[in-house]
Design an enzyme around this catalytic site. Structure first.
Site, short mmCIF file in Angstrom:
data_model
loop_
_atom_site.label_atom_id
_atom_site.label_comp_id
_atom_site.label_asym_id
_atom_site.label_seq_id
_atom_site.Cartn_x
_atom_site.Cartn_y
_atom_site.Cartn_z
N ASP A 195 -5.57 -6.63 5.71
CA ASP A 195 -6.76 -5.87 5.33
C ASP A 195 -7.88 -6.83 4.97
OD1 ASP A 195 -8.43 -3.88 4.51
OD2 ASP A 195 -7.27 -3.29 2.74
N LYS A 243 3.01 -15.34 1.78
CA LYS A 243 2.93 -16.05 0.50
C LYS A 243 4.38 -16.30 0.07
CE LYS A 243 0.37 -17.57 -2.94
NZ LYS A 243 -0.43 -18.79 -2.80
N ASP A 291 -3.58 -17.98 1.11
CA ASP A 291 -4.75 -18.62 0.50
C ASP A 291 -5.30 -19.70 1.43
OD1 ASP A 291 -2.28 -19.75 -0.01
OD2 ASP A 291 -2.77 -20.48 -2.01
N TYR A 343 0.82 -1.21 0.00
CA TYR A 343 0.00 0.00 0.00
C TYR A 343 0.86 1.27 0.00
CZ TYR A 343 -4.14 -2.85 1.04
OH TYR A 343 -5.17 -3.76 0.99
N ASP A 385 -11.17 -8.37 7.66
CA ASP A 385 -12.59 -8.18 7.31
C ASP A 385 -13.30 -9.53 7.29
OD1 ASP A 385 -12.50 -5.46 7.13
OD2 ASP A 385 -13.48 -5.39 5.16
#
Ligand code: NAD
Length: 361
Positions: free
Chosen positions: A248, A192, A224, A141, A252
């Site tokens: 992020d 990852k 994943d 980000y 959620d």
């Protein structure tokens, strides 16, 4: 020394839910002798209206002098079409980076009284208590270079950069291990590493930090798989630590396992232990000013403030117990209401939490 708390009610339902949380604060100051200095400030759309910018210098200065900040929520349709650089959300990003809030803590806790609010089966989620620790000021980000450029063949190409330095990884890992040491002593680091070099380094640094915490069990998981496991068997997790973007998305996902956006608090911490505390939901303009908003996420954010910035775990436990008590008593705001329960407004819910606190001991 008296600790300083800055209160930023913000926009939409922000002032209503913060007012209920201030009732709890007032009770603790008046009846329990907690010494706190409270200040108020403007952030978001209300600051745009009053000062022309979403984060006035005065607010940032007050924030820097405070031990902790309690925030309601910012934004709303009134400011959706103003120039992008002064939109309310910019104020939020500005205060996060201005204070160096690099660690975002998002608990996903399911109160047993609300087990039927989740979209998942009750046996899968009841007793759920996960803490997601998300890196908040680095990663893709913020990485440079970034942008959209034109290629030689005339088409455009968008690009971002995933970067993490060892020190950035180490400090967020330490936050996760410290938190785990006060919980079930398990950390799951999500990356990852099989595809992204930046998270290969992430895995290596987290593994090294773990050597300083021999009583904490460390597990690594690809993102994943972590997403799949959160839905398949979420109760396997205690503390999860991950990068800005993975956090992020996963936070959620995890918060929605509990089924109730109005119940979930969050904390964003700086390296000196100061922090900003806010509900995970937005300013809910659709219900603002109607005494309909659920104030419990903000009250639980105050509990986190006591636990993480003021080192007052006992007060935090008392607030958590008071919230649990009002749910046991069958009180529900409209968003979490169910058959057989007593539907109450924002104000009444705030009063009920104070009453539950006062009847403790
Ligand atoms: P939202 O979280 O405000 O609302 C989503 C839905 O949940 C709405 O139906 C709302 O009524 C309901 N809801 C949210 N909080 C509730 C509560 N405490 N009690 C009962 N119901 C509640 O998300 P949105 O509608 O996408 O965004 C509205 C505004 O909030 C936008 O301007 C957005 O930019 C802003 N926002 C701010 C923050 C923040 O301040 N940190 C976070 C997210 C969104």
């Amino acid at each position: 020394m008296t600790k300083k708390i800055l209160i930023l009610p913000g926009d939409g339902i922000g002032p209503e839910i913060v007012a209920q949380t201030e009732k709890v604060l007032a009770f603790l100051i008046d009846q329990r002798g907690i010494k706190l200095e409270l200040e108020h400030g403007l952030l978001g759309g209300c600051a745009v209206d009053a000062a022309g910018v979403p984060l006035p210098d005065e607010t940032l200065a007050k924030a820097k002098e405070s031990d902790a900040i309690l925030l309601g929520s910012v934004g709303g349709p009134k400011w959706d079409t103003i120039e992008r650089s002064i939109r309310p959300e910019r104020g939020l990003l500005g205060i996060r980076s201005g204070l160096g809030l690099f660690a975002n803590l998002r608990p996903a806790v399911l109160f047993p009284q609300l087990a039927n609010a989740s979209t998942l089966r009750e046996d899968v989620v009841s007793g759920l208590d996960i803490m997601i620790v998300r890196e908040l000021t680095g990663g893709i980000y913020f990485g440079q270079p970034r942008g959209i450029k034109e290629l030689e063949d005339g088409q455009r190409q968008g690009f971002n950069t995933l970067v993490y330095s060892e020190s950035e990884i180490e400090r967020i890992a330490r936050v996760a291990f410290e938190i785990a040491s006060k919980r079930q002593k398990r950390v799951c680091s999500v990356d990852k590493a099989n595809v992204l070099e930046a998270t290969e380094l992430w895995r290596e640094v987290v593994t090294n930090v773990a050597k300083d915490y021999p009583d904490i069990e460390l597990e690594h998981m690809y993102v994943d798989n972590a997403a799949m496991q959160l839905v398949r068997n979420p109760k396997q997790f205690d503390v999860m630590v991950t990068t800005n973007m993975f956090g992020d998305i996963l936070s959620d996902l995890a918060s929605m396992l509990t089924g109730s956006i109005g119940m979930l608090p969050s904390a964003s911490l700086a390296s000196d232990g100061s922090g900003m505390y806010e509900p995970i939901h937005g300013s809910a303009p659709d219900i603002a000013g109607q005494n309909l908003a659920n104030p419990l996420a903000t009250i639980l954010s105050l509990s986190m403030l006591f636990r993480y910035s003021l080192d007052e775990a006992q007060i935090a436990d008392q607030i958590d117990q008071a919230v649990s008590q009002v749910l046991t008593d069958g009180l529900r705001t409209k968003d979490i209401n169910a058959e057989g329960m007593t539907c109450v407004g924002t104000n009444e819910m705030g009063d009920a939490v104070v009453k539950a606190l006062s009847s403790q001991r």
